[in-house]
Scaffold this motif. Structure first.
Motif, short mmCIF file in Angstrom:
data_model
loop_
_atom_site.label_atom_id
_atom_site.label_comp_id
_atom_site.label_asym_id
_atom_site.label_seq_id
_atom_site.Cartn_x
_atom_site.Cartn_y
_atom_site.Cartn_z
N LYS A 117 48.86 20.07 -9.20
CA LYS A 117 47.92 20.79 -10.08
C LYS A 117 46.98 21.65 -9.26
N LEU A 118 46.57 21.14 -8.11
CA LEU A 118 45.63 21.88 -7.27
C LEU A 118 46.30 23.03 -6.54
N VAL A 119 47.48 22.79 -5.95
CA VAL A 119 48.10 23.88 -5.20
C VAL A 119 48.53 25.02 -6.13
N ASP A 120 48.76 24.69 -7.39
CA ASP A 120 49.12 25.74 -8.36
C ASP A 120 47.97 26.70 -8.63
N THR A 121 46.76 26.35 -8.20
CA THR A 121 45.60 27.21 -8.44
C THR A 121 45.25 28.12 -7.27
N ARG A 122 45.81 27.86 -6.09
CA ARG A 122 45.27 28.52 -4.91
C ARG A 122 45.53 30.03 -4.87
N PHE A 123 46.69 30.49 -5.35
CA PHE A 123 46.95 31.93 -5.34
C PHE A 123 46.22 32.64 -6.48
N GLU A 124 46.13 31.98 -7.63
CA GLU A 124 45.35 32.58 -8.71
C GLU A 124 43.90 32.78 -8.28
N SER A 125 43.33 31.77 -7.62
CA SER A 125 41.95 31.86 -7.15
C SER A 125 41.80 32.94 -6.08
N THR A 126 42.78 33.02 -5.18
CA THR A 126 42.74 34.03 -4.12
C THR A 126 42.74 35.43 -4.70
N PHE A 127 43.67 35.68 -5.60
CA PHE A 127 43.78 37.03 -6.17
C PHE A 127 42.62 37.35 -7.11
N ASN A 128 42.06 36.32 -7.75
CA ASN A 128 40.86 36.56 -8.56
C ASN A 128 39.74 37.13 -7.70
N LYS A 129 39.58 36.58 -6.50
CA LYS A 129 38.54 37.07 -5.60
C LYS A 129 38.84 38.48 -5.10
N LEU A 130 40.12 38.83 -5.14
CA LEU A 130 40.52 40.18 -4.72
C LEU A 130 40.59 41.14 -5.90
#
Length: 228
Positions: free
Chosen positions: A62-75
């Motif tokens: 559940k957590l690793v599924d969020t890491r790219f969404e969070s990264t691109f949100n910041k970008l």
């Protein structure tokens, strides 16, 4: 005398950092990110926080599924984080890079009739694919992987299946080798095992505990195991 040696994989034997960098940068480029270094640093910061939560016992997938969404949100970009995670996982599955000297170390330890075990955090099929692809799989008698066990190092429950599989395994004849003070050294300490902190970059120990041994190269690992 040591009989069993439990090895962490990532950045202890396998060059995870190189594969991670190449994989994340590839994904960033595919999504039009111009400042790749900046994007990669954002990912590393978010991923560090993700793994801190996982090592604290929270559900990993559940957590690793969020890491790219969070990264691109910041970008400033909206993406399907789960889809990109699957893409990245496929890239990692084919990250067969090993650290220089890793295979020779394992060859030398096998000549000493030591039983070599894998004790690593991660997703089972990813770690097994990488071991097989790197050719290091043939040196190990057994794999213990958090994604299969259900607990991540440093949780001492990670080590329960290891003790069950090898009833004579004890703190007197077993040592854990890893690059992470938090997961490998603290984890093995919690299980009552001696440990070697593999620290080739001479990082500072900012924790309030010490490893049994600290080394900066594979030769020093061999010397410790020969002397004990």
């Amino acid at each position: 005398m040591f009989k069993y040696v439990i090895f962490d994989l990532d950045d202890t034997l396998l060059d995870f950092s190189r594969g991670e960098r190449e994989g994340v940068q590839k994904i960033l480029k595919e999504h039009g990110i111009k400042d790749i270094d900046h994007g990669f640093q954002i990912y590393l910061s978010i991923n560090k926080h993700v793994w801190e939560q996982i090592e604290a016992g929270k559900p990993s997938q559940k957590l690793v599924d969020t890491r790219f969404e969070s990264t691109f949100n910041k970008l400033g970009i909206k993406v399907d984080g789960k889809k990109i995670e699957r893409q990245y996982r496929n890239i990692l599955n084919h990250n067969f890079y090993t650290l220089n000297g890793a295979e020779k170390l394992l060859q030398d330890l096998k000549k000493q009739n030591l039983t070599l075990l894998v004790g690593t955090n991660g997703i089972k099929h990813t770690q097994i694919d990488r071991l097989n692809g790197s050719g290091l799989d043939k040196y190990f008698d057994h794999y213990f992987i958090s994604g299969d066990i259900g607990f991540n190092k440093p949780d001492k429950r990670f080590f329960v299946p290891i003790f069950k599989a090898y009833p004579d395994l004890s703190k007197g004849n077993t040592i854990m080798i890893g690059d992470s003070m938090k997961s490998d050294i603290l984890g093995s300490r919690s299980a009552g095992l001696k440990n070697i902190w593999f620290n080739p970059k001479y990082a500072a120990n900012n924790f309030d505990f010490k490893p049994t041994f600290e080394v900066h190269n594979y030769r020093e690992i061999e010397e410790i195991l020969k002397d004990n």
